[in-house]
Design a protein around this motif. Sequence first.
Motif, mmCIF file in Angstrom:
data_model
loop_
_atom_site.group_PDB
_atom_site.id
_atom_site.type_symbol
_atom_site.label_atom_id
_atom_site.label_comp_id
_atom_site.label_asym_id
_atom_site.label_seq_id
_atom_site.Cartn_x
_atom_site.Cartn_y
_atom_site.Cartn_z
ATOM 1 N N ASP A 25 38.926 32.128 -20.473
ATOM 2 C CA ASP A 25 40.436 32.691 -19.941
ATOM 3 C C ASP A 25 40.398 34.031 -20.864
ATOM 4 O OD1 ASP A 25 42.677 33.659 -19.300
ATOM 5 O OD2 ASP A 25 43.731 31.803 -19.350
ATOM 6 N N PRO A 26 40.188 35.248 -20.256
ATOM 7 C CA PRO A 26 40.284 36.615 -20.904
ATOM 8 C C PRO A 26 41.711 36.858 -21.434
ATOM 9 C CG PRO A 26 39.816 36.977 -18.709
ATOM 10 C CD PRO A 26 39.975 35.428 -18.944
ATOM 11 N N THR A 27 42.912 36.351 -20.984
ATOM 12 C CA THR A 27 44.129 36.512 -21.160
ATOM 13 C C THR A 27 44.316 38.209 -21.297
ATOM 14 O OG1 THR A 27 43.878 36.320 -23.576
ATOM 15 C CG2 THR A 27 44.723 34.512 -22.505
ATOM 16 N N LEU A 28 43.767 38.866 -20.254
ATOM 17 C CA LEU A 28 44.048 40.398 -20.129
ATOM 18 C C LEU A 28 45.479 40.924 -20.188
ATOM 19 C CD1 LEU A 28 41.397 40.950 -17.395
ATOM 20 C CD2 LEU A 28 41.043 41.025 -19.937
ATOM 21 N N GLY A 29 46.598 40.017 -19.679
ATOM 22 C CA GLY A 29 48.069 40.257 -19.649
ATOM 23 C C GLY A 29 48.194 40.672 -21.216
ATOM 24 N N ILE A 30 47.801 39.858 -22.205
ATOM 25 C CA ILE A 30 48.268 39.901 -23.615
ATOM 26 C C ILE A 30 47.598 41.388 -23.905
ATOM 27 C CG2 ILE A 30 47.737 39.164 -26.014
ATOM 28 C CD1 ILE A 30 49.815 37.665 -24.346
ATOM 29 N N TYR A 31 46.320 41.437 -24.003
ATOM 30 C CA TYR A 31 45.643 42.773 -24.343
ATOM 31 C C TYR A 31 46.198 43.972 -23.394
ATOM 32 C CZ TYR A 31 41.943 40.087 -26.504
ATOM 33 O OH TYR A 31 41.124 39.170 -27.214
ATOM 34 N N ASP A 32 46.406 43.867 -22.341
ATOM 35 C CA ASP A 32 47.369 44.776 -21.558
ATOM 36 C C ASP A 32 48.422 45.244 -22.326
ATOM 37 O OD1 ASP A 32 47.826 46.783 -19.331
ATOM 38 O OD2 ASP A 32 49.443 45.353 -18.853
ATOM 39 N N ALA A 33 49.340 44.138 -22.897
ATOM 40 C CA ALA A 33 50.651 44.291 -23.518
ATOM 41 C C ALA A 33 50.370 45.120 -24.798
ATOM 42 C CB ALA A 33 51.386 43.022 -23.745
ATOM 43 N N ILE A 34 49.463 44.799 -25.511
ATOM 44 C CA ILE A 34 48.899 45.183 -26.896
ATOM 45 C C ILE A 34 48.475 46.699 -26.688
ATOM 46 C CG2 ILE A 34 47.438 44.883 -28.628
ATOM 47 C CD1 ILE A 34 47.716 41.912 -28.431
ATOM 48 N N PHE A 35 47.312 46.782 -25.849
ATOM 49 C CA PHE A 35 46.718 48.167 -25.861
ATOM 50 C C PHE A 35 47.341 49.160 -24.882
ATOM 51 C CE2 PHE A 35 42.869 45.219 -26.726
ATOM 52 C CZ PHE A 35 43.126 45.471 -28.378
ATOM 53 N N ARG A 36 47.803 48.850 -23.885
ATOM 54 C CA ARG A 36 48.353 49.769 -22.891
ATOM 55 C C ARG A 36 49.797 49.960 -22.674
ATOM 56 N NH1 ARG A 36 45.229 49.563 -17.412
ATOM 57 N NH2 ARG A 36 46.375 48.044 -16.726
ATOM 58 N N SER A 70 48.349 33.115 -17.508
ATOM 59 C CA SER A 70 49.564 34.141 -18.045
ATOM 60 C C SER A 70 49.878 34.212 -19.221
ATOM 61 C CB SER A 70 50.657 34.127 -17.051
ATOM 62 O OG SER A 70 50.914 32.708 -17.215
ATOM 63 N N ASP A 71 49.356 33.091 -20.037
ATOM 64 C CA ASP A 71 49.770 33.112 -21.562
ATOM 65 C C ASP A 71 51.057 33.161 -21.830
ATOM 66 O OD1 ASP A 71 47.827 32.525 -23.442
ATOM 67 O OD2 ASP A 71 47.824 34.666 -24.361
ATOM 68 N N ILE A 72 51.855 32.630 -20.810
ATOM 69 C CA ILE A 72 53.410 32.409 -21.273
ATOM 70 C C ILE A 72 53.598 31.578 -22.306
ATOM 71 C CG2 ILE A 72 55.448 31.581 -20.081
ATOM 72 C CD1 ILE A 72 54.446 34.108 -18.840
ATOM 73 N N PRO A 73 54.592 31.847 -23.242
ATOM 74 C CA PRO A 73 55.723 32.845 -23.279
ATOM 75 C C PRO A 73 55.198 34.163 -24.252
ATOM 76 C CG PRO A 73 56.428 31.177 -24.638
ATOM 77 C CD PRO A 73 54.944 30.915 -24.210
ATOM 78 N N ASN A 74 54.284 34.397 -24.465
ATOM 79 C CA ASN A 74 53.868 35.502 -25.344
ATOM 80 C C ASN A 74 54.334 37.096 -24.899
ATOM 81 O OD1 ASN A 74 52.448 33.885 -27.146
ATOM 82 N ND2 ASN A 74 50.870 33.563 -26.062
ATOM 83 N N LEU A 75 54.746 37.626 -25.846
ATOM 84 C CA LEU A 75 54.902 39.022 -25.530
ATOM 85 C C LEU A 75 55.460 39.357 -24.301
ATOM 86 C CD1 LEU A 75 51.338 40.350 -26.456
ATOM 87 C CD2 LEU A 75 53.421 40.534 -27.763
ATOM 88 N N GLU A 76 56.568 38.743 -23.972
ATOM 89 C CA GLU A 76 57.689 38.944 -22.977
ATOM 90 C C GLU A 76 57.263 38.563 -21.759
ATOM 91 O OE1 GLU A 76 59.393 42.498 -24.008
ATOM 92 O OE2 GLU A 76 60.350 41.916 -25.885
ATOM 93 N N LEU A 77 56.017 38.083 -21.433
ATOM 94 C CA LEU A 77 55.429 38.086 -20.060
ATOM 95 C C LEU A 77 56.550 37.159 -19.371
ATOM 96 C CD1 LEU A 77 51.766 37.530 -21.080
ATOM 97 C CD2 LEU A 77 52.742 39.741 -20.501
ATOM 98 N N VAL A 78 56.522 37.456 -17.801
ATOM 99 C CA VAL A 78 57.428 36.605 -17.061
ATOM 100 C C VAL A 78 56.800 35.728 -16.317
ATOM 101 C CG1 VAL A 78 58.824 36.925 -14.988
ATOM 102 C CG2 VAL A 78 58.714 38.751 -16.980
#
Length: 162
Positions: A25-36, A70-78
Amino acid sequence: DLIDFNSTEIRNMIESLVQNQIPVDPTLGIYDAIFRRGLFPDPQNEERWSKVLQLTKMMHDSGVKILSGSDIPNLELVPGDSLHHELKLIVEAGINTSDVIKIATENGADALDLINQTGTIEADKQSDILILSANPIEDIENTKRIDAVISNGRIIERSNIR
């Protein structure tokens, strides 16, 4: 930052994932929050984001079973929205929408050894079904266009979804 996608280490890692049937699971949502989205600003973030996408595509193309999460509840992901966003990011990595639908459904069930019970729509399997107003194969963001859900054999109209 020093990743060389042609290196022996990267090739060996991917080969090992495939041979040992290890899903990722590449958890792209987390990387998106960090990098973009700039949660941790750094001038190299754009290059790092590009490498995350490249590695995700490379693993997929090599036969690694990619999962969505979705890696909830990290980095304010909904909840809910973050999964749709994850699917969009997997497409951004260069994986076609048909494969992304499989990643979002069948791959997770298979990785959890539940494929005989769920993950695909077949007789005698458990499933909740989204009824969409537009084709997600044409645009993965159409997964958000939910008209109704069939859950436990009941149709729940959009107006009743909370």
